[in-house]
Design a protein around this motif. Structure first.
Motif, mmCIF file in Angstrom:
data_model
loop_
_atom_site.group_PDB
_atom_site.id
_atom_site.type_symbol
_atom_site.label_atom_id
_atom_site.label_comp_id
_atom_site.label_asym_id
_atom_site.label_seq_id
_atom_site.Cartn_x
_atom_site.Cartn_y
_atom_site.Cartn_z
ATOM 1 N N LEU A 26 0.808 -1.224 0.000
ATOM 2 C CA LEU A 26 0.000 0.000 0.000
ATOM 3 C C LEU A 26 0.841 1.274 0.000
ATOM 4 C CD1 LEU A 26 -2.902 -1.014 2.434
ATOM 5 C CD2 LEU A 26 -2.959 -0.849 -0.068
ATOM 6 N N VAL A 27 2.170 1.114 -0.006
ATOM 7 C CA VAL A 27 3.014 2.311 0.083
ATOM 8 C C VAL A 27 2.723 3.282 -1.052
ATOM 9 C CG1 VAL A 27 5.393 3.184 -0.080
ATOM 10 C CG2 VAL A 27 4.867 1.244 1.410
ATOM 11 N N ASN A 28 2.637 2.742 -2.271
ATOM 12 C CA ASN A 28 2.429 3.643 -3.413
ATOM 13 C C ASN A 28 1.133 4.420 -3.318
ATOM 14 O OD1 ASN A 28 4.856 3.025 -4.504
ATOM 15 N ND2 ASN A 28 4.052 1.411 -5.859
ATOM 16 N N SER A 29 0.069 3.751 -2.869
ATOM 17 C CA SER A 29 -1.227 4.425 -2.867
ATOM 18 C C SER A 29 -1.366 5.437 -1.730
ATOM 19 C CB SER A 29 -2.371 3.404 -2.834
ATOM 20 O OG SER A 29 -2.057 2.354 -1.959
ATOM 21 N N ILE A 30 -0.485 5.393 -0.753
ATOM 22 C CA ILE A 30 -0.610 6.397 0.315
ATOM 23 C C ILE A 30 0.530 7.407 0.287
ATOM 24 C CG2 ILE A 30 -1.950 4.961 1.914
ATOM 25 C CD1 ILE A 30 0.767 4.530 3.405
ATOM 26 N N THR A 31 1.245 7.443 -0.806
ATOM 27 C CA THR A 31 2.332 8.418 -0.918
ATOM 28 C C THR A 31 1.826 9.639 -1.691
ATOM 29 O OG1 THR A 31 3.971 6.659 -0.909
ATOM 30 C CG2 THR A 31 4.682 8.801 -1.759
ATOM 31 N N THR A 32 2.054 10.821 -1.119
ATOM 32 C CA THR A 32 1.626 12.042 -1.810
ATOM 33 C C THR A 32 2.590 12.344 -2.952
ATOM 34 O OG1 THR A 32 2.942 13.377 -0.294
ATOM 35 C CG2 THR A 32 0.614 13.069 0.270
ATOM 36 N N THR A 33 2.117 13.150 -3.873
ATOM 37 C CA THR A 33 2.930 13.478 -5.039
ATOM 38 C C THR A 33 4.263 14.094 -4.630
ATOM 39 O OG1 THR A 33 0.783 14.302 -5.739
ATOM 40 C CG2 THR A 33 2.520 14.252 -7.393
ATOM 41 N N GLU A 34 4.198 14.991 -3.632
ATOM 42 C CA GLU A 34 5.437 15.667 -3.218
ATOM 43 C C GLU A 34 6.473 14.671 -2.698
ATOM 44 O OE1 GLU A 34 2.395 17.186 -0.872
ATOM 45 O OE2 GLU A 34 1.995 16.879 -2.990
ATOM 46 N N GLN A 35 5.970 13.574 -2.039
ATOM 47 C CA GLN A 35 6.886 12.633 -1.399
ATOM 48 C C GLN A 35 7.293 11.480 -2.317
ATOM 49 O OE1 GLN A 35 7.778 14.704 1.045
ATOM 50 N NE2 GLN A 35 8.058 12.866 2.334
ATOM 51 N N GLU A 62 9.016 11.000 -5.002
ATOM 52 C CA GLU A 62 10.412 10.820 -5.408
ATOM 53 C C GLU A 62 11.259 10.267 -4.255
ATOM 54 O OE1 GLU A 62 13.765 13.639 -7.350
ATOM 55 O OE2 GLU A 62 11.671 14.192 -7.724
ATOM 56 N N ALA A 63 11.103 10.888 -3.088
ATOM 57 C CA ALA A 63 11.884 10.478 -1.922
ATOM 58 C C ALA A 63 11.546 9.037 -1.524
ATOM 59 C CB ALA A 63 11.609 11.423 -0.760
ATOM 60 N N VAL A 64 10.260 8.702 -1.568
ATOM 61 C CA VAL A 64 9.833 7.352 -1.187
ATOM 62 C C VAL A 64 10.417 6.311 -2.132
ATOM 63 C CG1 VAL A 64 7.833 5.811 -1.116
ATOM 64 C CG2 VAL A 64 7.760 8.016 0.072
ATOM 65 N N GLN A 65 10.351 6.616 -3.433
ATOM 66 C CA GLN A 65 10.873 5.636 -4.387
ATOM 67 C C GLN A 65 12.378 5.459 -4.240
ATOM 68 O OE1 GLN A 65 9.332 6.787 -8.221
ATOM 69 N NE2 GLN A 65 7.426 5.657 -7.854
ATOM 70 N N ALA A 66 13.073 6.550 -4.023
ATOM 71 C CA ALA A 66 14.522 6.463 -3.836
ATOM 72 C C ALA A 66 14.830 5.595 -2.627
ATOM 73 C CB ALA A 66 15.101 7.859 -3.660
ATOM 74 N N TYR A 67 14.046 5.799 -1.568
ATOM 75 C CA TYR A 67 14.288 5.037 -0.344
ATOM 76 C C TYR A 67 13.995 3.551 -0.559
ATOM 77 C CZ TYR A 67 14.470 3.696 4.501
ATOM 78 O OH TYR A 67 14.824 3.077 5.681
ATOM 79 N N GLN A 68 12.898 3.285 -1.299
ATOM 80 C CA GLN A 68 12.554 1.881 -1.574
ATOM 81 C C GLN A 68 13.694 1.176 -2.315
ATOM 82 O OE1 GLN A 68 8.781 2.666 -3.564
ATOM 83 N NE2 GLN A 68 7.728 1.422 -2.009
ATOM 84 N N ILE A 117 2.267 8.547 8.531
ATOM 85 C CA ILE A 117 2.731 7.219 8.090
ATOM 86 C C ILE A 117 4.087 7.370 7.422
ATOM 87 C CG2 ILE A 117 2.204 5.156 6.732
ATOM 88 C CD1 ILE A 117 -0.721 6.085 6.676
ATOM 89 N N TRP A 118 5.057 6.674 7.956
ATOM 90 C CA TRP A 118 6.413 6.685 7.411
ATOM 91 C C TRP A 118 6.718 5.317 6.794
ATOM 92 C CZ3 TRP A 118 10.674 10.328 8.434
ATOM 93 C CH2 TRP A 118 10.219 11.552 8.966
ATOM 94 N N ILE A 119 7.767 5.287 6.004
ATOM 95 C CA ILE A 119 8.321 3.966 5.652
ATOM 96 C C ILE A 119 9.744 3.919 6.182
ATOM 97 C CG2 ILE A 119 6.899 3.647 3.586
ATOM 98 C CD1 ILE A 119 9.437 4.252 1.904
ATOM 99 N N SER A 120 10.133 2.721 6.649
ATOM 100 C CA SER A 120 11.509 2.568 7.123
ATOM 101 C C SER A 120 11.900 1.104 6.980
ATOM 102 C CB SER A 120 11.626 2.984 8.583
ATOM 103 O OG SER A 120 12.922 2.653 9.061
ATOM 104 N N ASP A 121 13.197 0.891 6.756
ATOM 105 C CA ASP A 121 13.634 -0.500 6.539
ATOM 106 C C ASP A 121 13.807 -1.256 7.847
ATOM 107 O OD1 ASP A 121 16.011 0.532 7.450
ATOM 108 O OD2 ASP A 121 17.033 0.413 5.504
ATOM 109 N N TYR A 122 13.568 -0.616 8.984
ATOM 110 C CA TYR A 122 13.619 -1.442 10.205
ATOM 111 C C TYR A 122 12.329 -2.233 10.390
ATOM 112 C CZ TYR A 122 11.057 1.765 13.505
ATOM 113 O OH TYR A 122 10.133 2.533 14.179
ATOM 114 N N VAL A 123 11.368 -1.964 9.543
ATOM 115 C CA VAL A 123 10.153 -2.785 9.507
ATOM 116 C C VAL A 123 10.289 -3.741 8.322
ATOM 117 C CG1 VAL A 123 7.657 -2.781 9.226
ATOM 118 C CG2 VAL A 123 8.782 -1.002 10.586
ATOM 119 N N LEU A 124 10.116 -5.023 8.603
ATOM 120 C CA LEU A 124 10.312 -6.050 7.573
ATOM 121 C C LEU A 124 8.968 -6.556 7.070
ATOM 122 C CD1 LEU A 124 13.056 -8.222 9.309
ATOM 123 C CD2 LEU A 124 13.389 -6.414 7.613
ATOM 124 N N MET A 125 8.859 -6.683 5.755
ATOM 125 C CA MET A 125 7.629 -7.232 5.178
ATOM 126 C C MET A 125 7.454 -8.692 5.596
ATOM 127 S SD MET A 125 5.224 -5.883 3.547
ATOM 128 C CE MET A 125 3.717 -6.837 3.671
#
Length: 815
Positions: free
Chosen positions: A267-276, A278-284, A322-330
């Motif tokens: 669900l990350v993509n659907s809850i990411t705002t347009t402004e964020q 780029e940053a979210v994708q780079a982080y992913q 809602i943040w994303i971080s790699d300390y949370v594992l899928m």
RNA sequence: GCCGUGGUGGCGGAAUUGGUAGACGCGCUGGAUUUAGGAUCCAGUCUCCUCUGGAGGUGCAGGUUCGAUUCCUGUCCGCGGCACCA
């Protein structure tokens, strides 16, 4: 060197005798009680055996021989774990087919193992790469598939674009390929998974039924990692959906100040705002490069990106970011967490770094300096619903957890849940040298298992084993093998090109030993009922978790399907420690500290090697090799031989006529007792030292009574079987001693009429005295206090306490 | 980092329902044997001291106890595993 004992003659002689007479053949079914003693079979590499292998093998061999003498029908088999990476890498480098190299390597291992005189039943030898064997590995896979325990999923692998191949973790060093140093990325790929998590609860519960070291059980429990808590549903207004988080601390819901999703969360993509975006994708992308270990435990610095949207906290309606971080594992829980920085260390570190609010809901700590995570101390605060109808304020956290779950369930905002850290088993490898997975695919994505009658599905012979460049197994190069046409319908299928991991063959080999030549079934159920479970399993501690958990999982599936009669495969388990190089480092080719057992056998003989491996120290512990140490053992066996066998090759210092004196009887029976008890407790090193003590005593005698010496030979025989057989024969026996009755000690000879007491004053040893064993407490005390040295210490002082420990010591407390 | 495990002479180790620390083996020292070396055999070998005695000593710092290698608290270091090496 002329007077060294002739191990070069003795050892091959007895190995040949045992072989020709099939001395150690295990009978299926017998009047005797059965004893199944198993070694972890060796993983076949080009390096051959090193001295670490025979440590466990010697221990089991000693016990196998001991149990035969105790009247058990012993099953003690050996085989080869021969699929896997080394042969494939060798093939890629040299062009030599893995099956050829594997056959050669097995021959080396077998020759080396046989040179040590182990009492294996060689008629039961198995080899995981033999199609007659892996037919049944594939058959078990089909059972798993039929039961719905094998499924396909997209899972990230170590993809190296430059090499055009998928790499094992071992082949990746600091994010670069071991060979060539090329970049490696994590790339999702279609994989077979086995649903071991479906058995998590039973794998955990049944640990109580096996006699394993507590430390190994503990490691397995931690690996399975059961935790209780709640799934809590957080509404996400922007997508009008819920995201469920798992938490072990639902009591701290009021302290949840933000939410974190795994970067891969769907669900990350659907809850990411347009402004964020780029940053979210780079982080992913960045997170995709890291392994789980790098992401969680090894990561000191927390990283993350805000998605731009908010979730609604179900207990108070608050909007939390809602943040994303790699300390949370899928791969753990739901791939999403509620973050309670005041009461979780990882959340605390994250909140501090990104300046997110920290809200205290358990008082008792100091959240300005660190997270407060106690659940038995502290009091809930600030935890009331806005309408005031529910509150946990004033409770201890441990009480509040249950109350909150009840409330969540009533409000349909969450429910009790159990999570396991254990993940499903990634079962496919993009390799050639493994068992082919017996599955066909059609063009529409359909998956079709082969039928039992199509097994074994054998590996196609490839001219050259080379990477496909696509990440697929080299098997994909075998075009004719891959393409399958149904003769009836003309439908075209594509064979699965992934192979099984090396673990597969070792998950059930202990069953194949029961019935190695059966071509109708993996094993005969009657034989299985007779021999199983394995009574003692010995192997390296490095297998404490993975191999043992995987094998237990398969066994439980087979149990559910009625193919095996026991819930657990390995009743008792012992882990042997590593044998280190002479420099105290792990033996490895690159360090140049590897000891080859061939050299040791040539120089000192197999009996010396066996005895030394056991004498070095406790089986379970890591210990360094010592060339000087092995010479000491060699001297011991030489002393035994030369004292009793003359230059003229005749027995000497042994008498039929004399009876053993009291001292000899006592030493002899003490040795029977000690060696027997030490074998029962697997304390081989102290058993050997006791045998040395008895031999040292024998050498002080003019002549040793024959019956006493025979007992010594029998006690020595499990440890040094060649030497013992030779002496036994020279003592006039015409058959092997392997089935002679184990000596029993007689308590009456252990009795001593005098005993030595230690005398302490204020806990310090001052003197000792001898006194009759039937002396009374008063007599002992009186004697102690009359000693000259003791009088010196107690004169003019008051004895305030007198302690007498029976048969041990007297302690006088004076002021 | 997390989980597990270990730390005792010059070395491998022994001794734990709390009771004489260092069994057994290696190494070392001295002696016997030998033309010599090796091998073998005998004796000694935890450290220190003012040595017929005494003090200290089981990674480190504390604690409990008449008494701690053993139990408790804290701490340091080594090793194994961490899911595709097996």
């Amino acid at each position: 060197m002329a007077d060294k004992y002739p191990h070069h003659q003795i050892e091959p002689k007895w190995q040949q005798y045992w072989d020709e007479n099939k001395t150690f053949k295990a009978a299926d079914f017998s009047e005797k009680p059965k004893y199944y003693i198993l070694d972890m079979f060796p993983f076949i590499s080009g390096a051959g055996l090193h001295v670490g292998h025979p440590e466990g093998y010697t221990a089991t061999d000693i016990l196998a021989r001991y149990m035969r003498m105790r009247g058990f029908n012993v099953l003690h088999p050996m085989g080869w774990d021969a699929f896997g990476l080394p042969a494939e890498q060798y093939a890629i480098e040299t062009g030599v087919h893995p099956s050829k190299k594997t056959t050669e390597n097995i021959a080396t291992f077998k020759r080396q193992i046989q040179s040590l005189g182990f009492s294996y039943d060689w008629d039961r030898e198995i080899n995981t790469t033999d199609e007659k064997y892996y037919k049944w590995t594939q058959w078990i896979f089909l059972k798993l598939f039929e039961k719905g325990l094998a499924y396909e999923a997209e899972v990230p692998v170590n993809w190296c674009p430059a090499l055009g191949t998928v790499l094992a973790n071992e082949e990746v060093i600091d994010g670069k390929s071991e060979r060539g140093g090329h970049p490696v990325v994590r790339k999702p790929m279609r994989q077979w998974m086995l649903k071991i998590t479906a058995y998590a609860d039973r794998l955990l519960a049944d640990l109580d039924e096996v006699e394993w070291p507590d430390s190994i059980k503990e490691m397995q429990r931690n690996w399975i990692g059961r935790s209780e808590g709640a799934n809590v549903h957080f509404n996400i207004p922007v997508i009008e959906k819920n995201i469920t988080v798992f938490t072990t601390r639902p009591d701290t819901l009021w302290g949840a100040t933000y939410m974190v999703l795994a970067p891969e969360h769907p669900l990350v993509n659907s809850i990411t705002t347009t402004e964020q975006k780029e940053a979210v994708q780079a982080y992913q992308n960045q997170a995709g490069l890291k392994s789980d270990l790098d992401r969680t435990d090894l990561a000191k610095e927390k990283t993350g990106v805000f998605t731009g949207h908010y979730a609604t906290n179900p207990v108070n309606g608050e909007q939390i970011p809602i943040w994303i971080s790699d300390y949370v594992l899928m791969s753990y829980g739901t791939g999403a967490i509620m973050a309670v920085p005041a009461h979780d260390e990882r959340d605390y570190a994250f909140a501090k770094k990104f300046k997110l609010p920290i809200m205290e809901v358990v008082s008792g700590g100091d959240i300005s300096t660190e997270a407060f995570t106690e659940i038995e101390e502290g009091v809930m605060v600030n935890s009331t619903t806005p309408d005031g109808t529910f509150s946990i304020n004033g409770l201890k956290p441990s009480q509040a957890i249950g109350k909150t779950i009840e409330w969540l369930e009533a409000e349909r905002k969450g429910e009790y849940a159990v999570q396991y850290r254990l993940r499903d088993w990634l079962f496919s490898r993009q390799r050639y040298w493994g068992e082919p997975i017996p599955i066909l695919h059609d063009e529409d994505g359909g998956v079709f298992p082969l039928s039992d009658s199509d097994l074994p599905l054998t590996l196609p012979v490839l001219e050259k084993i080379k990477p496909t460049g696509t990440g697929e197994s080299p098997l994909a190069n075998a075009k004719e093998w891959v393409r399958v046409v149904d003769p009836d319908t003309g439908k075209v299928y594509r064979r699965e090109t992934n192979t099984m991991p090396q673990w597969a063959g070792s998950c059930w080999y202990y069953l194949r030993y029961l019935d190695p030549d059966n071509d109708k079934a993996g094993w005969d159920p009657e034989k299985e009922k007779y021999w199983m479970p394995v009574d003692l399993y010995v192997g390296g501690a490095e297998h404490a978790v993975l191999h043992l958990l995987y094998a237990r999982f398969w066994h439980k599936v087979l149990y559910d399907l009625g193919y095996v009669s026991t819930k657990e495969p390995f009743q008792r388990l012992i882990n042997q420690g590593l044998i280190l190089g002479e420099d105290g480092d792990k033996m490895s080719k690159s360090r140049g500290n590897v000891i080859n057992p061939d050299d040791v056998v040539r120089e000192y003989g197999a009996d010396t090697l066996r005895l030394y491996e056991m004498f070095m120290g406790p089986l379970e512990r890591a210990k360094p090799w010592s060339t000087k140490g092995i010479e000491g053992i060699f001297r011991f066996l030489n002393r035994v031989w030369r004292h009793f066998v003359s230059e003229g090759d005749q027995l000497q210092h042994i008498s039929n006529k004399i009876a053993p004196d009291q001292g000899t009887l006592r030493q002899l029976h003490a040795t029977i007792k000690k060696v027997t008890e030490d074998l029962e407790s697997k304390s081989f090193n102290t058993a050997i030292s006791q045998l040395m003590i008895l031999n040292n005593h024998f050498r002080t005698l003019e002549a040793v009574p024959r019956e006493s010496f025979e007992i010594f030979v029998l006690l020595l025989s499990p440890f040094a079987p060649h030497l013992a057989e030779e002496l036994w024969e020279r003592l006039g026996h015409s058959t092997t001693l392997a089935y002679e009755a184990w000596p029993e000690y007689d308590q009456q000879y252990l009795f001593e009429n005098m005993i030595r007491f230690a005398v302490q004053v204020n806990g310090k040893l001052r003197d000792t005295f001898d006194i009759s064993t039937d002396a009374t407490k008063d007599e002992i005390l009186q004697k102690a206090k009359s000693l000259e040295k003791i009088i010196k210490y107690i004169e003019g002082k008051t004895v305030v306490k007198e302690i007498v420990v029976p048969k041990k010591l007297v302690n006088l407390v004076v002021k």
